[in-house]
Write a protein that holds these residues in place. Structure first.
Motif, PDB file in Angstrom:
ATOM      1  N   ARG A 199      22.049 -52.691  35.100  1.00 17.81           N
ATOM      2  CA  ARG A 199      20.504 -51.821  34.008  1.00 17.81           C
ATOM      3  C   ARG A 199      20.644 -50.402  35.077  1.00 17.81           C
ATOM      4  NH1 ARG A 199      16.358 -56.020  37.061  1.00 17.81           N
ATOM      5  NH2 ARG A 199      17.910 -55.505  38.914  1.00 17.81           N
ATOM      6  N   GLY A 200      20.229 -49.667  34.280  1.00 18.74           N
ATOM      7  CA  GLY A 200      20.395 -48.263  34.262  1.00 18.74           C
ATOM      8  C   GLY A 200      19.935 -47.622  35.544  1.00 18.74           C
ATOM      9  N   LEU A 201      20.248 -46.677  36.012  1.00 20.39           N
ATOM     10  CA  LEU A 201      19.798 -46.131  37.254  1.00 20.39           C
ATOM     11  C   LEU A 201      18.987 -45.490  37.676  1.00 20.39           C
ATOM     12  CD1 LEU A 201      23.273 -45.455  38.952  1.00 20.39           C
ATOM     13  CD2 LEU A 201      21.798 -47.610  39.310  1.00 20.39           C
ATOM     14  N   SER A 202      16.928 -45.273  37.633  1.00 18.42           N
ATOM     15  CA  SER A 202      16.356 -44.277  38.430  1.00 18.42           C
ATOM     16  C   SER A 202      16.924 -43.019  39.315  1.00 18.42           C
ATOM     17  CB  SER A 202      15.391 -45.369  38.102  1.00 18.42           C
ATOM     18  OG  SER A 202      14.516 -45.991  37.089  1.00 18.42           O
ATOM     19  N   ARG A 203      16.599 -43.647  40.855  1.00 21.42           N
ATOM     20  CA  ARG A 203      16.940 -42.574  41.071  1.00 21.42           C
ATOM     21  C   ARG A 203      17.109 -43.688  42.966  1.00 21.42           C
ATOM     22  NH1 ARG A 203      13.353 -39.422  42.512  1.00 21.42           N
ATOM     23  NH2 ARG A 203      13.604 -39.059  44.336  1.00 21.42           N
ATOM     24  N   VAL A 204      17.894 -43.134  43.988  1.00 21.74           N
ATOM     25  CA  VAL A 204      18.006 -43.593  45.716  1.00 21.74           C
ATOM     26  C   VAL A 204      16.515 -43.700  45.875  1.00 21.74           C
ATOM     27  CG1 VAL A 204      19.124 -43.139  47.427  1.00 21.74           C
ATOM     28  CG2 VAL A 204      20.248 -43.063  44.774  1.00 21.74           C
ATOM     29  N   GLU A 205      16.399 -44.272  46.281  1.00 16.91           N
ATOM     30  CA  GLU A 205      14.599 -44.329  47.127  1.00 16.91           C
ATOM     31  C   GLU A 205      14.943 -44.418  48.420  1.00 16.91           C
ATOM     32  OE1 GLU A 205      11.789 -44.085  46.276  1.00 16.91           O
ATOM     33  OE2 GLU A 205      12.419 -44.628  43.895  1.00 16.91           O
ATOM     34  N   ALA A 206      14.279 -43.183  49.125  1.00 17.36           N
ATOM     35  CA  ALA A 206      14.243 -43.372  50.493  1.00 17.36           C
ATOM     36  C   ALA A 206      13.007 -42.768  51.182  1.00 17.36           C
ATOM     37  CB  ALA A 206      15.203 -41.750  50.836  1.00 17.36           C
ATOM     38  N   ASP A 207      13.130 -43.679  52.834  1.00 16.59           N
ATOM     39  CA  ASP A 207      11.436 -43.348  53.366  1.00 16.59           C
ATOM     40  C   ASP A 207      11.887 -43.177  54.848  1.00 16.59           C
ATOM     41  OD1 ASP A 207       9.205 -44.386  54.276  1.00 16.59           O
ATOM     42  OD2 ASP A 207       9.508 -46.182  54.912  1.00 16.59           O
ATOM     43  N   GLY A 209      13.316 -40.410  55.686  1.00 16.32           N
ATOM     44  CA  GLY A 209      14.651 -39.689  55.496  1.00 16.32           C
ATOM     45  C   GLY A 209      16.193 -41.671  55.334  1.00 16.32           C
ATOM     46  N   ARG A 210      15.288 -42.207  55.365  1.00 14.08           N
ATOM     47  CA  ARG A 210      16.994 -43.158  55.179  1.00 14.08           C
ATOM     48  C   ARG A 210      16.778 -43.585  53.850  1.00 14.08           C
ATOM     49  NH1 ARG A 210      19.116 -44.510  59.650  1.00 14.08           N
ATOM     50  NH2 ARG A 210      19.618 -46.858  59.245  1.00 14.08           N
ATOM     51  N   VAL A 211      17.472 -44.255  53.497  1.00 13.05           N
ATOM     52  CA  VAL A 211      17.952 -45.228  52.081  1.00 13.05           C
ATOM     53  C   VAL A 211      17.172 -45.690  51.844  1.00 13.05           C
ATOM     54  CG1 VAL A 211      19.488 -46.199  50.432  1.00 13.05           C
ATOM     55  CG2 VAL A 211      20.108 -43.539  51.479  1.00 13.05           C
ATOM     56  N   VAL A 212      16.407 -46.813  51.365  1.00 10.98           N
ATOM     57  CA  VAL A 212      16.111 -47.702  51.867  1.00 10.98           C
ATOM     58  C   VAL A 212      16.926 -49.094  50.139  1.00 10.98           C
ATOM     59  CG1 VAL A 212      14.173 -47.379  53.138  1.00 10.98           C
ATOM     60  CG2 VAL A 212      13.959 -47.667  50.325  1.00 10.98           C
ATOM     61  N   GLY A 213      16.827 -48.066  49.116  1.00  8.62           N
ATOM     62  CA  GLY A 213      17.629 -49.054  48.519  1.00  8.62           C
ATOM     63  C   GLY A 213      17.461 -47.755  46.457  1.00  8.62           C
ATOM     64  N   VAL A 214      18.291 -48.051  45.680  1.00  5.09           N
ATOM     65  CA  VAL A 214      18.214 -48.106  44.502  1.00  5.09           C
ATOM     66  C   VAL A 214      17.484 -48.422  42.884  1.00  5.09           C
ATOM     67  CG1 VAL A 214      19.829 -48.291  42.192  1.00  5.09           C
ATOM     68  CG2 VAL A 214      20.197 -47.005  44.858  1.00  5.09           C
ATOM     69  N   ILE A 222      16.361 -51.959  44.916  1.00  6.02           N
ATOM     70  CA  ILE A 222      17.156 -53.339  45.188  1.00  6.02           C
ATOM     71  C   ILE A 222      17.179 -52.771  46.355  1.00  6.02           C
ATOM     72  CG2 ILE A 222      19.604 -54.090  44.678  1.00  6.02           C
ATOM     73  CD1 ILE A 222      19.062 -54.205  41.748  1.00  6.02           C
ATOM     74  N   GLY A 223      16.957 -53.444  46.988  1.00  7.81           N
ATOM     75  CA  GLY A 223      17.160 -52.818  48.852  1.00  7.81           C
ATOM     76  C   GLY A 223      18.822 -52.587  49.221  1.00  7.81           C
ATOM     77  N   LEU A 224      19.195 -51.426  49.494  1.00  4.55           N
ATOM     78  CA  LEU A 224      20.092 -51.126  50.578  1.00  4.55           C
ATOM     79  C   LEU A 224      19.666 -50.396  51.712  1.00  4.55           C
ATOM     80  CD1 LEU A 224      21.486 -49.549  47.256  1.00  4.55           C
ATOM     81  CD2 LEU A 224      22.296 -51.886  48.517  1.00  4.55           C
ATOM     82  N   ASP A 225      21.112 -50.289  52.761  1.00  3.87           N
ATOM     83  CA  ASP A 225      20.979 -49.539  53.781  1.00  3.87           C
ATOM     84  C   ASP A 225      21.699 -47.767  53.349  1.00  3.87           C
ATOM     85  OD1 ASP A 225      19.784 -51.519  55.334  1.00  3.87           O
ATOM     86  OD2 ASP A 225      21.578 -52.625  54.850  1.00  3.87           O
ATOM     87  N   ALA A 226      22.316 -48.654  52.271  1.00  7.37           N
ATOM     88  CA  ALA A 226      23.293 -47.300  52.168  1.00  7.37           C
ATOM     89  C   ALA A 226      24.375 -46.843  50.779  1.00  7.37           C
ATOM     90  CB  ALA A 226      25.075 -46.877  52.753  1.00  7.37           C
ATOM     91  N   VAL A 227      24.606 -45.534  50.004  1.00  2.53           N
ATOM     92  CA  VAL A 227      24.905 -45.311  48.826  1.00  2.53           C
ATOM     93  C   VAL A 227      26.127 -44.758  49.097  1.00  2.53           C
ATOM     94  CG1 VAL A 227      24.413 -44.429  46.640  1.00  2.53           C
ATOM     95  CG2 VAL A 227      22.614 -46.107  47.803  1.00  2.53           C
ATOM     96  N   VAL A 228      26.995 -44.970  48.185  1.00  2.00           N
ATOM     97  CA  VAL A 228      28.333 -45.126  47.692  1.00  2.00           C
ATOM     98  C   VAL A 228      28.185 -44.137  46.946  1.00  2.00           C
ATOM     99  CG1 VAL A 228      30.974 -45.076  48.065  1.00  2.00           C
ATOM    100  CG2 VAL A 228      29.553 -45.511  49.640  1.00  2.00           C
ATOM    101  N   VAL A 229      28.405 -42.409  46.288  1.00  4.76           N
ATOM    102  CA  VAL A 229      29.033 -42.552  44.896  1.00  4.76           C
ATOM    103  C   VAL A 229      30.700 -41.049  45.658  1.00  4.76           C
ATOM    104  CG1 VAL A 229      26.660 -41.543  44.856  1.00  4.76           C
ATOM    105  CG2 VAL A 229      27.933 -39.957  46.206  1.00  4.76           C
ATOM    106  N   ALA A 230      30.812 -41.378  43.937  1.00  2.00           N
ATOM    107  CA  ALA A 230      32.316 -40.788  44.224  1.00  2.00           C
ATOM    108  C   ALA A 230      32.081 -39.079  43.693  1.00  2.00           C
ATOM    109  CB  ALA A 230      33.346 -41.315  43.063  1.00  2.00           C
ATOM    110  N   THR A 231      32.369 -38.463  43.723  1.00  2.00           N
ATOM    111  CA  THR A 231      32.106 -36.557  43.158  1.00  2.00           C
ATOM    112  C   THR A 231      33.505 -35.946  42.580  1.00  2.00           C
ATOM    113  OG1 THR A 231      32.943 -35.338  45.815  1.00  2.00           O
ATOM    114  CG2 THR A 231      30.605 -36.251  44.812  1.00  2.00           C
ATOM    115  N   ARG A 232      33.069 -35.856  41.690  1.00  2.00           N
ATOM    116  CA  ARG A 232      34.146 -34.561  41.298  1.00  2.00           C
ATOM    117  C   ARG A 232      34.165 -32.866  41.597  1.00  2.00           C
ATOM    118  NH1 ARG A 232      35.231 -30.195  38.076  1.00  2.00           N
ATOM    119  NH2 ARG A 232      37.436 -30.631  36.120  1.00  2.00           N
ATOM    120  N   ILE A 233      35.031 -32.667  42.554  1.00  2.00           N
ATOM    121  CA  ILE A 233      35.227 -31.544  43.217  1.00  2.00           C
ATOM    122  C   ILE A 233      36.629 -30.247  42.576  1.00  2.00           C
ATOM    123  CG2 ILE A 233      35.675 -33.004  45.522  1.00  2.00           C
ATOM    124  CD1 ILE A 233      38.721 -32.469  44.696  1.00  2.00           C
TER     125      ILE A 233
END
Length: 317
Positions: A199-207, A209-214, A222-233
């Motif tokens: 499914r498409g992404l709406s936002r990274v949720e935090a509470d 100051g801590r990530v709680v899900g996507v 969907i509950g999570l403790d951390a989110v990982v992204v790759a960046t273009r530099i």
């Protein structure tokens, strides 16, 4: 600083991060007149600590750079706050022009400005960048070991990140964001038992100051403790256009091309750290700065020797 400071430097180092300060320390200890120009925007500033750095694991980024500045100054190196906006070729080497109008004459130039991360356009990512939103398993993997980690599939390298982070946690979810996934990547994720959320992404949720899900498109979180992204530099080379320095494409963005010792295609100009090697962590960047500094010092020694020989031979005529 006097805007007409015409005292000739041996080296101007642009960028006061690990690479630039590592280079400046070596050059100052080699009794070179060296000036570091730092714009004060370290890439790792949002991080709570620098990891994997021998004997300094976990040190805060700001503290690390403050120590580095003090060490450079302890050997009579100069560190100034400023932004380089232009560089011009000159008979002595180069004139480095700062935004405030100051002109720094120098024989050689070392660029250690790092890179800029272009974050994916997903709400919540920027706010949590360097805290709950991560990118490097070697920098942050231990801190999120065995936790629920979501990999956002917003970059061609995202599936590879999922494979890497699987070493630190078996609770990995890959979020395609509705984008197509290469068959080879699907095979790798399936082989490791990493589920794919299509499914498409709406936002990274935090509470607090801590990530709680996507949050995905149908509003489920969907509950999570951390989110990982790759960046273009991207690396900024506009201040060096007049001397012919250009960036080149890299699988993760753009970099300054160098040889194994940090020399760029422009004679008298070196580069070290992430602006030349996007994969370098802090320790590696500092080591690259040191290596480039050794090459710069050797080049200056040989240039001075050549002049001495010419004077000596002229005196004998």
């Amino acid at each position: 600083m006097d805007t007409h400071d015409r005292e000739l430097r041996d080296v101007v180092v642009v960028g006061g991060g690990a690479a630039g300060l590592g280079a400046a320390l070596t050059l100052a200890r080699a009794r070179r007149r060296v000036t570091v120009v730092d714009a004060g925007e370290p890439r790792n500033a949002p991080a709570e600590g620098v990891h994997g750095l021998l004997a300094l694991d976990g040190v805060g980024p700001v503290e690390l750079l403050a120590r580095g500045r003090a060490e450079v100054r302890g050997y009579d190196g100069e560190v100034i706050d400023g932004e380089v906006v232009d560089t011009r070729a000159a008979g002595h080497g180069f004139d480095v022009i700062l935004r405030d109008g100051a002109v720094l004459p120098t024989r050689t130039l070392l660029i250690g400005t790092g890179v800029t991360d272009e974050l994916p356009d997903v709400p919540g990512v920027r706010e949590q960048w360097g805290h709950g939103v991560l990118h490097c398993p070697y920098c942050h993997g231990w801190e999120v070991r065995d936790q629920r980690i979501g990999i956002l599939g917003t970059h061609p390298m995202s599936a590879h990140q999922a494979v890497l982070f699987h070493q630190w946690s078996r609770s990995i979810t890959f979020f395609s964001g509705g984008r197509p996934i290469e068959e080879q990547d699907r095979l790798h994720l399936a082989a490791l038992g990493i589920p794919i959320e299509e499914r498409g992404l709406s936002r990274v949720e935090a509470d607090g100051g801590r990530v709680v899900g996507v949050r995905v498109d149908d509003d489920e979180v969907i509950g999570l403790d951390a989110v990982v992204v790759a960046t273009r530099i991207t690396v900024r080379v506009e201040p060096y256009a007049a001397i012919g320095l250009v960036a080149v494409d890299h699988p993760v963005g753009t970099v300054i091309p160098t040889d194994e010792f940090g020399a760029t295609p422009v004679p008298g100009v070196w580069a070290a750290g992430n602006c030349a090697d996007p994969m370098a962590q802090v320790g590696g960047a500092a080591a690259q700065g040191t290596r480039a500094a050794q090459q710069i010092n050797a080049a200056l020694i040989m240039a001075d020797l050549k002049k001495a020989i010419e004077v000596h031979d002229g005196a004998r005529v």
